[in-house]
Design a protein around this motif. Sequence first.
Motif, PDB file in Angstrom:
ATOM      1  N   ARG A  29      29.420  -4.564  -9.082  1.00 37.30           N
ATOM      2  CA  ARG A  29      29.288  -3.519  -8.363  1.00 37.30           C
ATOM      3  C   ARG A  29      28.001  -2.438  -8.998  1.00 37.30           C
ATOM      4  NH1 ARG A  29      34.567  -0.336  -6.624  1.00 37.30           N
ATOM      5  NH2 ARG A  29      34.886  -2.378  -5.636  1.00 37.30           N
ATOM      6  N   PHE A  33      25.153  -4.681  -6.962  1.00 39.40           N
ATOM      7  CA  PHE A  33      25.377  -4.178  -5.441  1.00 39.40           C
ATOM      8  C   PHE A  33      25.383  -2.430  -5.626  1.00 39.40           C
ATOM      9  CE2 PHE A  33      26.978  -8.417  -5.863  1.00 39.40           C
ATOM     10  CZ  PHE A  33      26.200  -9.024  -4.748  1.00 39.40           C
ATOM     11  N   SER A  39      21.533  -4.494  -3.080  1.00 43.21           N
ATOM     12  CA  SER A  39      22.291  -5.541  -2.617  1.00 43.21           C
ATOM     13  C   SER A  39      21.534  -6.525  -2.037  1.00 43.21           C
ATOM     14  CB  SER A  39      23.419  -4.813  -1.728  1.00 43.21           C
ATOM     15  OG  SER A  39      24.270  -3.820  -2.443  1.00 43.21           O
ATOM     16  N   SER A  42      19.812  -8.965  -4.318  1.00 44.15           N
ATOM     17  CA  SER A  42      20.767  -9.614  -5.189  1.00 44.15           C
ATOM     18  C   SER A  42      21.378 -10.654  -4.400  1.00 44.15           C
ATOM     19  CB  SER A  42      22.118  -8.810  -5.637  1.00 44.15           C
ATOM     20  OG  SER A  42      21.453  -7.843  -6.462  1.00 44.15           O
TER      21      SER A  42
END
Length: 370
Positions: A29, A33, A39, A42
Amino acid sequence: MTTDSTFRTEMIEARDAPDQRRGVIGWFRANLFNGPINSIVSIVVIYLLARLIWPFLEWAVIDADWIGTTRDACTGQGACWVFISARFESIIYGFYPEAARWRVDIVFALLAILVAWLAVPKLPYKKWVALFALIGLPIIAYFLLVGGSFGLEYVPTRAWGGLMLTLTIAVLGIVGSLPLGIILALGRRSKMPFVKGICVIFIEFWRGVPLITVLFMASVMLPLFVPGNFDFDKLLRALIGIMFFWSAYMAEVIRSGLQAIGKGQTEAGQALGLNYWQRTGLIVLPQALKLVIPGIVNTFIALFKDTSLVLIIGLFDLLAIIRAGLTDSNWLGFSTEGYVFAAAVYWIFCFSMSRYSLYIERRLNTGHKR
Protein backbone atom coordinates in the motif's frame (compact mmCIF):
# COMPACT_ATOMS: atom_id res chain seq x y z
CA MET A 1 -15.63 0.73 51.91
CA THR A 2 -12.17 1.30 50.44
CA THR A 3 -11.45 2.65 47.00
CA ASP A 4 -9.44 0.37 44.70
CA SER A 5 -6.49 2.37 43.42
CA THR A 6 -6.17 0.15 40.34
CA PHE A 7 -9.15 1.81 38.64
CA ARG A 8 -8.59 5.00 36.61
CA THR A 9 -10.52 8.08 37.60
CA GLU A 10 -9.56 10.17 34.51
CA MET A 11 -10.11 9.79 30.79
CA ILE A 12 -7.44 8.09 28.68
CA GLU A 13 -5.77 10.44 26.20
CA ALA A 14 -6.44 9.97 22.50
CA ARG A 15 -3.99 7.66 20.72
CA ASP A 16 -2.78 7.62 17.13
CA ALA A 17 -4.49 5.31 14.71
CA PRO A 18 -2.71 1.97 14.08
CA ASP A 19 0.01 2.16 11.45
CA GLN A 20 -1.42 0.48 8.36
CA ARG A 21 1.94 0.53 6.57
CA ARG A 22 3.38 -2.41 8.46
CA GLY A 23 3.58 -5.92 7.09
CA VAL A 24 3.40 -7.11 3.51
CA ILE A 25 0.05 -5.50 2.77
CA GLY A 26 1.21 -2.24 4.31
CA TRP A 27 4.38 -2.27 2.21
CA PHE A 28 2.36 -2.78 -0.97
CA ARG A 29 0.00 0.00 0.00
CA ALA A 30 2.82 2.42 0.82
CA ASN A 31 5.09 1.66 -2.14
CA LEU A 32 3.03 0.28 -5.02
CA PHE A 33 -0.55 1.46 -4.53
CA ASN A 34 -0.22 4.84 -2.84
CA GLY A 35 -1.99 6.72 -5.64
CA PRO A 36 -4.05 6.23 -8.80
CA ILE A 37 -1.18 6.62 -11.28
CA ASN A 38 1.23 4.57 -9.19
CA SER A 39 -1.39 1.83 -8.81
CA ILE A 40 -2.00 1.62 -12.56
CA VAL A 41 1.72 1.48 -13.32
CA SER A 42 2.24 -1.18 -10.62
CA ILE A 43 -0.57 -3.36 -12.00
CA VAL A 44 0.82 -3.12 -15.57
CA VAL A 45 4.37 -3.93 -14.43
CA ILE A 46 3.21 -6.87 -12.28
CA TYR A 47 1.21 -8.22 -15.24
CA LEU A 48 4.19 -7.99 -17.60
CA LEU A 49 6.52 -9.58 -15.05
CA ALA A 50 4.06 -12.43 -14.51
CA ARG A 51 3.89 -13.06 -18.25
CA LEU A 52 7.69 -13.22 -18.39
CA ILE A 53 8.47 -14.98 -15.12
CA TRP A 54 5.89 -17.75 -15.25
CA PRO A 55 7.26 -19.40 -18.44
CA PHE A 56 10.73 -19.23 -16.93
CA LEU A 57 9.51 -20.89 -13.70
CA GLU A 58 7.87 -23.63 -15.73
CA TRP A 59 11.12 -24.24 -17.60
CA ALA A 60 13.49 -23.88 -14.64
CA VAL A 61 11.49 -25.52 -11.82
CA ILE A 62 8.19 -27.16 -12.66
CA ASP A 63 9.12 -29.09 -15.81
CA ALA A 64 12.84 -29.41 -14.98
CA ASP A 65 14.77 -32.63 -14.47
CA TRP A 66 16.87 -32.76 -11.31
CA ILE A 67 17.91 -36.36 -10.61
CA GLY A 68 20.26 -38.45 -12.72
CA THR A 69 23.84 -38.88 -13.86
CA THR A 70 23.57 -38.85 -17.66
CA ARG A 71 21.65 -36.93 -20.28
CA ASP A 72 19.26 -39.87 -20.58
CA ALA A 73 17.67 -38.64 -17.34
CA CYS A 74 16.59 -35.44 -19.11
CA THR A 75 13.24 -36.48 -20.52
CA GLY A 76 11.05 -33.47 -19.70
CA GLN A 77 10.37 -30.26 -21.54
CA GLY A 78 12.10 -28.11 -18.97
CA ALA A 79 15.66 -27.46 -17.88
CA CYS A 80 18.09 -30.32 -17.39
CA TRP A 81 19.81 -29.52 -14.12
CA VAL A 82 21.30 -33.00 -14.22
CA PHE A 83 24.11 -31.40 -16.21
CA ILE A 84 24.96 -29.21 -13.21
CA SER A 85 24.63 -31.97 -10.61
CA ALA A 86 26.72 -34.41 -12.67
CA ARG A 87 29.55 -31.89 -13.05
CA PHE A 88 29.09 -30.11 -9.74
CA GLU A 89 32.43 -31.16 -8.25
CA SER A 90 34.39 -29.92 -11.26
CA ILE A 91 32.39 -26.67 -11.20
CA ILE A 92 33.41 -26.10 -7.58
CA TYR A 93 36.97 -27.50 -7.52
CA GLY A 94 38.09 -27.44 -11.13
CA PHE A 95 40.92 -29.92 -11.68
CA TYR A 96 41.95 -30.00 -8.01
CA PRO A 97 42.85 -33.58 -6.93
CA GLU A 98 39.85 -35.32 -5.43
CA ALA A 99 41.81 -36.68 -2.48
CA ALA A 100 42.91 -33.16 -1.47
CA ARG A 101 39.59 -31.34 -1.86
CA TRP A 102 39.08 -31.36 1.89
CA ARG A 103 41.70 -28.63 2.02
CA VAL A 104 39.55 -26.43 -0.20
CA ASP A 105 36.54 -27.16 1.99
CA ILE A 106 38.44 -25.96 5.07
CA VAL A 107 39.36 -22.69 3.34
CA PHE A 108 35.76 -22.20 2.20
CA ALA A 109 34.51 -22.85 5.74
CA LEU A 110 37.01 -20.40 7.29
CA LEU A 111 36.09 -17.73 4.74
CA ALA A 112 32.36 -18.21 5.39
CA ILE A 113 32.84 -18.05 9.18
CA LEU A 114 34.94 -14.88 9.00
CA VAL A 115 32.53 -13.15 6.64
CA ALA A 116 29.57 -14.07 8.85
CA TRP A 117 31.43 -12.92 11.97
CA LEU A 118 32.20 -9.54 10.43
CA ALA A 119 28.69 -9.15 9.00
CA VAL A 120 26.74 -9.88 12.20
CA PRO A 121 26.84 -6.62 14.20
CA LYS A 122 26.66 -7.94 17.79
CA LEU A 123 29.53 -10.42 17.67
CA PRO A 124 32.64 -9.35 19.67
CA TYR A 125 36.33 -9.00 18.77
CA LYS A 126 35.64 -7.72 15.24
CA LYS A 127 39.01 -5.95 15.01
CA TRP A 128 40.91 -9.14 15.80
CA VAL A 129 38.73 -11.14 13.43
CA ALA A 130 39.31 -8.59 10.66
CA LEU A 131 43.07 -8.70 11.33
CA PHE A 132 43.02 -12.49 11.15
CA ALA A 133 41.01 -12.33 7.90
CA LEU A 134 43.57 -10.01 6.32
CA ILE A 135 46.72 -11.72 7.55
CA GLY A 136 46.02 -15.14 9.01
CA LEU A 137 43.54 -16.49 6.47
CA PRO A 138 45.75 -15.84 3.39
CA ILE A 139 48.67 -17.63 5.06
CA ILE A 140 46.53 -20.62 6.05
CA ALA A 141 44.90 -20.72 2.62
CA TYR A 142 48.28 -20.65 0.88
CA PHE A 143 49.67 -23.63 2.82
CA LEU A 144 46.43 -25.58 2.44
CA LEU A 145 45.72 -24.92 -1.23
CA VAL A 146 49.26 -25.01 -2.58
CA GLY A 147 50.60 -27.68 -0.24
CA GLY A 148 54.18 -28.87 -0.43
CA SER A 149 54.72 -28.52 3.31
CA PHE A 150 53.48 -30.09 6.57
CA GLY A 151 53.10 -33.37 4.70
CA LEU A 152 50.52 -31.97 2.26
CA GLU A 153 50.64 -32.90 -1.40
CA TYR A 154 51.78 -30.08 -3.70
CA VAL A 155 49.02 -28.90 -6.03
CA PRO A 156 50.14 -26.49 -8.80
CA THR A 157 47.87 -23.57 -9.59
CA ARG A 158 47.26 -24.91 -13.10
CA ALA A 159 45.11 -27.58 -11.39
CA TRP A 160 42.95 -24.93 -9.73
CA GLY A 161 39.65 -24.00 -11.30
CA GLY A 162 35.92 -23.50 -10.96
CA LEU A 163 34.35 -21.48 -8.16
CA MET A 164 37.46 -22.04 -6.06
CA LEU A 165 39.61 -20.13 -8.55
CA THR A 166 36.98 -17.41 -9.00
CA LEU A 167 36.83 -16.73 -5.26
CA THR A 168 40.62 -16.86 -4.94
CA ILE A 169 41.10 -14.23 -7.63
CA ALA A 170 38.23 -12.07 -6.37
CA VAL A 171 39.22 -12.12 -2.68
CA LEU A 172 42.93 -11.50 -3.31
CA GLY A 173 42.11 -8.85 -5.90
CA ILE A 174 39.82 -7.02 -3.47
CA VAL A 175 42.23 -7.30 -0.54
CA GLY A 176 45.15 -6.11 -2.67
CA SER A 177 43.47 -3.33 -4.68
CA LEU A 178 41.88 -1.46 -1.76
CA PRO A 179 45.04 -0.56 0.23
CA LEU A 180 46.98 0.10 -2.97
CA GLY A 181 44.17 2.34 -4.17
CA ILE A 182 44.26 4.28 -0.90
CA ILE A 183 48.00 4.83 -1.24
CA LEU A 184 47.61 5.97 -4.86
CA ALA A 185 44.78 8.35 -3.95
CA LEU A 186 46.82 9.93 -1.17
CA GLY A 187 49.85 10.10 -3.45
CA ARG A 188 47.89 11.85 -6.20
CA ARG A 189 46.86 14.53 -3.69
CA SER A 190 50.41 14.87 -2.36
CA LYS A 191 52.20 18.21 -2.50
CA MET A 192 55.45 16.48 -3.49
CA PRO A 193 55.69 16.71 -7.31
CA PHE A 194 57.65 13.47 -7.73
CA VAL A 195 55.22 11.36 -5.66
CA LYS A 196 52.21 12.98 -7.30
CA GLY A 197 53.65 12.46 -10.78
CA ILE A 198 54.36 8.78 -10.19
CA CYS A 199 50.83 8.19 -8.88
CA VAL A 200 49.21 10.12 -11.75
CA ILE A 201 51.17 8.18 -14.37
CA PHE A 202 50.35 4.86 -12.70
CA ILE A 203 46.63 5.61 -12.40
CA GLU A 204 46.18 6.99 -15.89
CA PHE A 205 48.18 4.18 -17.49
CA TRP A 206 46.21 1.36 -15.90
CA ARG A 207 42.87 3.11 -16.40
CA GLY A 208 43.64 3.62 -20.07
CA VAL A 209 44.38 -0.05 -20.84
CA PRO A 210 41.66 -2.73 -21.17
CA LEU A 211 41.76 -5.52 -18.61
CA ILE A 212 42.11 -8.11 -21.39
CA THR A 213 45.28 -6.38 -22.52
CA VAL A 214 46.54 -6.30 -18.94
CA LEU A 215 46.02 -10.04 -18.59
CA PHE A 216 47.81 -10.68 -21.87
CA MET A 217 50.70 -8.48 -20.73
CA ALA A 218 50.86 -10.30 -17.38
CA SER A 219 50.77 -13.70 -19.06
CA VAL A 220 53.04 -13.09 -22.06
CA MET A 221 55.19 -10.00 -21.52
CA LEU A 222 55.86 -10.09 -17.77
CA PRO A 223 57.94 -13.33 -17.92
CA LEU A 224 60.27 -11.57 -20.40
CA PHE A 225 61.43 -9.20 -17.64
CA VAL A 226 62.35 -11.88 -15.11
CA PRO A 227 65.35 -14.24 -15.13
CA GLY A 228 65.00 -17.23 -17.42
CA ASN A 229 65.37 -19.78 -14.62
CA PHE A 230 62.65 -18.11 -12.53
CA ASP A 231 59.24 -19.78 -12.77
CA PHE A 232 56.68 -16.99 -12.45
CA ASP A 233 53.33 -18.64 -11.72
CA LYS A 234 50.57 -17.78 -14.21
CA LEU A 235 47.96 -17.24 -11.51
CA LEU A 236 50.27 -14.92 -9.62
CA ARG A 237 50.85 -12.93 -12.81
CA ALA A 238 47.11 -12.60 -13.34
CA LEU A 239 46.59 -11.51 -9.73
CA ILE A 240 49.25 -8.80 -10.03
CA GLY A 241 47.65 -7.49 -13.22
CA ILE A 242 44.15 -7.47 -11.70
CA MET A 243 45.36 -5.75 -8.52
CA PHE A 244 47.16 -3.00 -10.45
CA PHE A 245 44.25 -2.50 -12.84
CA TRP A 246 41.53 -2.19 -10.22
CA SER A 247 43.69 -0.25 -7.75
CA ALA A 248 43.80 2.56 -10.32
CA TYR A 249 40.00 2.70 -10.40
CA MET A 250 39.85 2.37 -6.64
CA ALA A 251 42.24 5.30 -6.28
CA GLU A 252 39.90 7.61 -8.19
CA VAL A 253 36.91 6.49 -6.13
CA ILE A 254 38.76 7.18 -2.89
CA ARG A 255 40.14 10.48 -4.20
CA SER A 256 36.58 11.67 -4.77
CA GLY A 257 35.86 10.96 -1.12
CA LEU A 258 38.99 12.80 0.00
CA GLN A 259 37.98 15.85 -2.02
CA ALA A 260 34.55 15.84 -0.36
CA ILE A 261 36.13 16.40 3.07
CA GLY A 262 36.49 20.09 3.84
CA LYS A 263 39.76 21.73 4.81
CA GLY A 264 38.34 22.41 8.24
CA GLN A 265 38.85 18.78 9.21
CA THR A 266 42.55 18.97 8.39
CA GLU A 267 42.91 22.32 10.12
CA ALA A 268 41.22 20.93 13.23
CA GLY A 269 43.73 18.08 13.27
CA GLN A 270 46.60 20.56 12.94
CA ALA A 271 45.19 22.56 15.83
CA LEU A 272 45.32 19.40 17.93
CA GLY A 273 49.00 18.92 17.06
CA LEU A 274 48.50 15.85 14.85
CA ASN A 275 50.97 15.13 12.07
CA TYR A 276 50.00 14.28 8.48
CA TRP A 277 49.59 10.54 8.95
CA GLN A 278 47.63 10.97 12.18
CA ARG A 279 45.29 13.51 10.57
CA THR A 280 44.82 11.32 7.53
CA GLY A 281 44.40 8.01 9.35
CA LEU A 282 42.24 9.22 12.23
CA ILE A 283 40.20 12.08 10.78
CA VAL A 284 40.18 12.46 7.00
CA LEU A 285 40.40 8.93 5.62
CA PRO A 286 37.64 7.35 7.78
CA GLN A 287 35.20 10.05 6.71
CA ALA A 288 36.24 9.81 3.06
CA LEU A 289 35.87 6.03 2.95
CA LYS A 290 32.45 6.27 4.53
CA LEU A 291 31.28 8.67 1.83
CA VAL A 292 32.43 6.48 -1.05
CA ILE A 293 31.19 3.09 0.17
CA PRO A 294 28.88 2.75 -2.88
CA GLY A 295 31.75 3.43 -5.26
CA ILE A 296 34.08 1.03 -3.48
CA VAL A 297 31.55 -1.79 -3.47
CA ASN A 298 30.69 -1.08 -7.11
CA THR A 299 34.37 -1.55 -7.95
CA PHE A 300 34.44 -4.80 -5.95
CA ILE A 301 31.43 -6.09 -7.87
CA ALA A 302 33.00 -5.21 -11.22
CA LEU A 303 36.22 -6.94 -10.14
CA PHE A 304 34.31 -10.07 -9.14
CA LYS A 305 32.54 -10.26 -12.49
CA ASP A 306 35.73 -9.60 -14.47
CA THR A 307 37.39 -12.67 -12.99
CA SER A 308 35.80 -14.56 -15.90
CA LEU A 309 38.31 -12.88 -18.24
CA VAL A 310 41.15 -15.07 -16.95
CA LEU A 311 39.96 -17.70 -19.42
CA ILE A 312 41.89 -15.92 -22.17
CA ILE A 313 45.20 -16.77 -20.46
CA GLY A 314 44.31 -20.41 -19.83
CA LEU A 315 42.85 -20.25 -16.31
CA PHE A 316 39.57 -22.12 -15.88
CA ASP A 317 37.37 -20.17 -13.52
CA LEU A 318 33.70 -20.88 -12.83
CA LEU A 319 32.42 -19.78 -16.23
CA ALA A 320 35.30 -21.39 -18.10
CA ILE A 321 34.73 -24.75 -16.37
CA ILE A 322 31.06 -24.66 -17.34
CA ARG A 323 31.95 -23.81 -20.94
CA ALA A 324 34.46 -26.64 -20.99
CA GLY A 325 31.78 -29.03 -19.79
CA LEU A 326 29.51 -27.94 -22.61
CA THR A 327 32.08 -29.16 -25.15
CA ASP A 328 31.70 -32.71 -23.80
CA SER A 329 29.88 -34.77 -26.43
CA ASN A 330 27.77 -36.32 -23.68
CA TRP A 331 26.32 -32.96 -22.71
CA LEU A 332 25.89 -31.10 -25.98
CA GLY A 333 22.86 -28.85 -26.14
CA PHE A 334 22.65 -27.82 -22.47
CA SER A 335 24.41 -24.47 -22.72
CA THR A 336 21.35 -22.58 -21.43
CA GLU A 337 21.37 -24.46 -18.13
CA GLY A 338 25.09 -23.90 -17.72
CA TYR A 339 24.96 -20.17 -18.36
CA VAL A 340 21.86 -19.69 -16.19
CA PHE A 341 23.60 -21.48 -13.31
CA ALA A 342 26.75 -19.34 -13.74
CA ALA A 343 24.64 -16.17 -13.87
CA ALA A 344 22.83 -17.20 -10.68
CA VAL A 345 26.12 -17.78 -8.83
CA TYR A 346 27.54 -14.42 -9.93
CA TRP A 347 24.27 -12.69 -9.02
CA ILE A 348 24.19 -14.21 -5.52
CA PHE A 349 27.69 -12.99 -4.68
CA CYS A 350 27.26 -9.55 -6.25
CA PHE A 351 23.82 -8.99 -4.73
CA SER A 352 25.16 -10.00 -1.30
CA MET A 353 27.96 -7.44 -1.57
CA SER A 354 25.46 -4.79 -2.65
CA ARG A 355 23.08 -5.45 0.24
CA TYR A 356 25.91 -5.51 2.77
CA SER A 357 27.15 -2.15 1.50
CA LEU A 358 23.66 -0.69 2.05
CA TYR A 359 23.71 -2.07 5.59
CA ILE A 360 27.13 -0.48 6.24
CA GLU A 361 25.89 2.84 4.84
CA ARG A 362 22.90 2.85 7.20
CA ARG A 363 25.09 2.02 10.21
CA LEU A 364 27.66 4.70 9.41
CA ASN A 365 25.20 7.42 8.44
CA THR A 366 26.05 10.23 10.82
CA GLY A 367 24.60 13.24 9.10
CA HIS A 368 26.44 13.70 5.81
CA LYS A 369 23.21 13.21 3.82
CA ARG A 370 21.23 16.32 3.07
